[in-house]
Design a protein around this motif. Structure first.
Motif, short mmCIF file in Angstrom:
data_model
loop_
_atom_site.label_atom_id
_atom_site.label_comp_id
_atom_site.label_asym_id
_atom_site.label_seq_id
_atom_site.Cartn_x
_atom_site.Cartn_y
_atom_site.Cartn_z
N ARG A 164 0.81 -1.23 0.00
CA ARG A 164 0.00 0.00 0.00
C ARG A 164 0.85 1.28 0.00
NH1 ARG A 164 -4.49 -1.43 4.54
NH2 ARG A 164 -2.85 -2.76 5.37
N ASN A 186 0.34 1.75 -6.02
CA ASN A 186 -0.62 2.55 -6.78
C ASN A 186 -0.38 2.38 -8.28
OD1 ASN A 186 -2.66 4.35 -7.40
ND2 ASN A 186 -1.56 6.17 -6.72
N SER A 201 -3.09 0.52 -10.71
CA SER A 201 -3.59 1.38 -11.79
C SER A 201 -3.36 0.71 -13.14
CB SER A 201 -2.88 2.74 -11.75
OG SER A 201 -3.19 3.45 -10.57
N PHE A 259 -6.47 2.85 -2.42
CA PHE A 259 -6.29 3.59 -3.68
C PHE A 259 -7.60 3.91 -4.40
CE2 PHE A 259 -2.49 0.78 -3.23
CZ PHE A 259 -1.58 1.78 -2.92
N GLY A 277 -2.23 9.81 -6.99
CA GLY A 277 -3.46 9.64 -6.20
C GLY A 277 -3.96 10.96 -5.66
N ARG A 335 -4.36 9.49 -12.25
CA ARG A 335 -4.43 8.07 -12.61
C ARG A 335 -4.87 7.90 -14.06
NH1 ARG A 335 -7.54 5.65 -8.46
NH2 ARG A 335 -5.54 5.49 -7.38
#
Length: 473
Positions: free
Chosen positions: A67, A72, A76, A112, A261, A453
């Motif tokens: 995490r 991320n 993604s 996320f 993010g 993102r």
């Protein structure tokens, strides 16, 4: 003169000796790995792992449940492939043995805000922790274990190890894609002389021949294995420059900014756009010496002599520690410095970030951000400030100089190196007219949007598209 030449010759000899020794050690340590490779290639278990007609994509990310910002990027990318290619089979190689797939995916959604389809296969690696213990050789061993369990068509290494490329490419016969966060070896480590920051003074030091030889040996191996990749994505201009220099495969390299993010922060900043504190300055970063809070304190001290007393009374510098661990000695020395410079009434210090909402609240409330880290290759702290609509005053190096801070027509902040530079820039920023201030804040927001993102996923899919067309054909 003769003595100087002799010293140079000895330096060169010791450097080459360390280089050759590093290569030999690597080759010797490879022997068990070679036996592992032979077993993978000729074992019936490996031969029976016939690929399905559908494309199988394996994400090599042993810390997939950590995490952090690296995860991320992983999730993604997974979401982008699920959305674009519904028939693709996705597997994730993970060292999180004992953690269920449901727990991992629930953590992804809560951390996320990414809701994934549950048709992801998790391949659990017993030796995943070897990467931390044995660095590059450990990653190669774990790559072999991955292939022994499942051999995909395409491997995407979202940790950016580099050394695994050779294994996946030539042992597994896979197409290999890398996303590099930080090069294992930077060009600075391959130079005889390098610049260091000591007590706010830049000093040129000479590396020992053994340290230089070892760095060059690792750099040679890193480039040799790394360039096996078919596609290499990097997170910044600084990383791109270093990878191009060491891997020597510039046609394969693509710069793709990571998703930081910021969506939630941007929405919150939009609601509080007209409620900013005109004189609040923020530094939200880890409380570590590399972030050079000492320089920032000296800047604030000298700012007292530059600004009108009526303005200085309104100044508030907010320092928030983003590190999960509290360095009590560093915090103690920082508080001591604040007191010595008579800045207690101007500084709010938070040794630990209370919670995400508190951080967001301070970011959107602040009109200015100040950062002094040298050669920050991504600048995620700075990007968060830009997203919140802050006017930034940051160090003129790394990603800040090359990619984040505009000083021309689309100016969104200021670049500085010395204490005097920072004082001059911050004084000018604090005296901006309302119109100029709003213009720079909007420019800051546009810069930050490159790190969303959706922007990352769009670029990511464009780059990997040819692989899926080939398989479909």
């Amino acid at each position: 003169m003769a003595y100087g030449k002799k010293k140079l010759l000895l330096y060169w000899v010791y450097e080459k000796y360390a280089f050759i020794k590093m290569i030999l050690i690597f080759v010797i340590l490879l022997c068990p790995l070679i036996w592992r490779v032979v077993r993978i290639i000729f074992s019936r278990k490996h031969v029976n792992k016939i690929r399905n007609k559908n494309v199988t994509v394996g994400f090599f990310h042993p810390n997939c449940n950590a995490r952090t910002p690296q995860e991320n990027i992983l999730w993604s990318a997974v979401e982008a492939i699920q959305w674009q290619y519904g028939n693709v089979q996705i597997c994730v190689y993970t060292g999180d043995v004992g953690t269920s797939s449901k727990t991992i995916l629930d953590n992804v959604e809560s951390t996320f805000n990414i809701k994934l389809q549950h048709n992801i296969r998790f391949v659990y690696l017993k030796h995943g922790k070897w990467i931390k213990s044995f660095a590059y050789l450990g990653s190669m061993w774990v790559a072999c274990e991955s292939l022994a369990l499942l051999k995909p068509h395409i491997v995407i290494d979202t940790m950016g190890y580099g050394f695994v490329n050779f294994i996946f490419k030539y042992v597994g016969g896979c197409k290999v894609i890398n996303y590099i966060h930080n090069p294992l070896v930077s060009m600075d480590k391959l130079k005889t002389r390098h610049v260091i920051l000591n007590n706010n003074q830049y000093m040129v030091t000479r590396r020992s021949p053994s340290a230089l030889g070892i760095s060059k040996g690792i750099g040679f191996l890193y480039g040799w294995t790394g360039r096996s990749a078919d596609i290499v994505m990097v997170n910044s201009a600084w990383t791109e420059e270093n990878i191009n220099s060491i891997w020597k495969c510039p046609k394969k390299v693509h710069r793709v900014y990571p998703p930081i993010g910021l969506e939630k922060l941007i929405k919150r900043a939009d609601r509080y756009w007209d409620k900013k504190d005109n004189y609040q300055i923020i530094n939200a970063s880890e409380f570590k010496s590399e972030n050079n809070h000492e320089l920032i304190m000296q800047v604030l001290s000298k700012l007292k002599l530059k600004l009108k007393p009526s303005i200085m009374e309104e100044i508030c510098l907010v320092l928030i520690n983003l590190s999960t661990e509290e360095d009590k000695d560093y915090i103690k020395s920082l508080k001591k410095l604040i007191t010595q410079l008579n800045l207690d009434e101007y500084v709010k210090i938070y040794p630990q970030c209370k919670h995400a909402n508190h951080l967001e609240e301070e970011l959107v409330r602040s009109s200015y951000g100040i950062y002094a880290k040298v050669d920050d290759n991504v600048g995620s702290d700075i990007i968060a400030g830009l997203a919140a609509g802050q006017i930034m005053v940051v160090h003129a190096s790394g990603a800040s100089k090359d990619e984040l801070i505009e000083t021309g027509e689309s100016q969104n902040g200021y670049l500085a190196k010395t204490v005097e530079d920072y004082v001059h820039a911050l004084t000018e920023a604090l005296n901006l007219s309302g119109t100029d201030k709003r213009r720079m804040q909007k420019s800051a927001r546009r810069t930050a949007e490159q790190f969303s993102r959706r922007y990352f996923q769009k670029k990511f899919l464009e780059i990997i598209e040819s692989f899926f067309k080939t398989k479909a054909a």
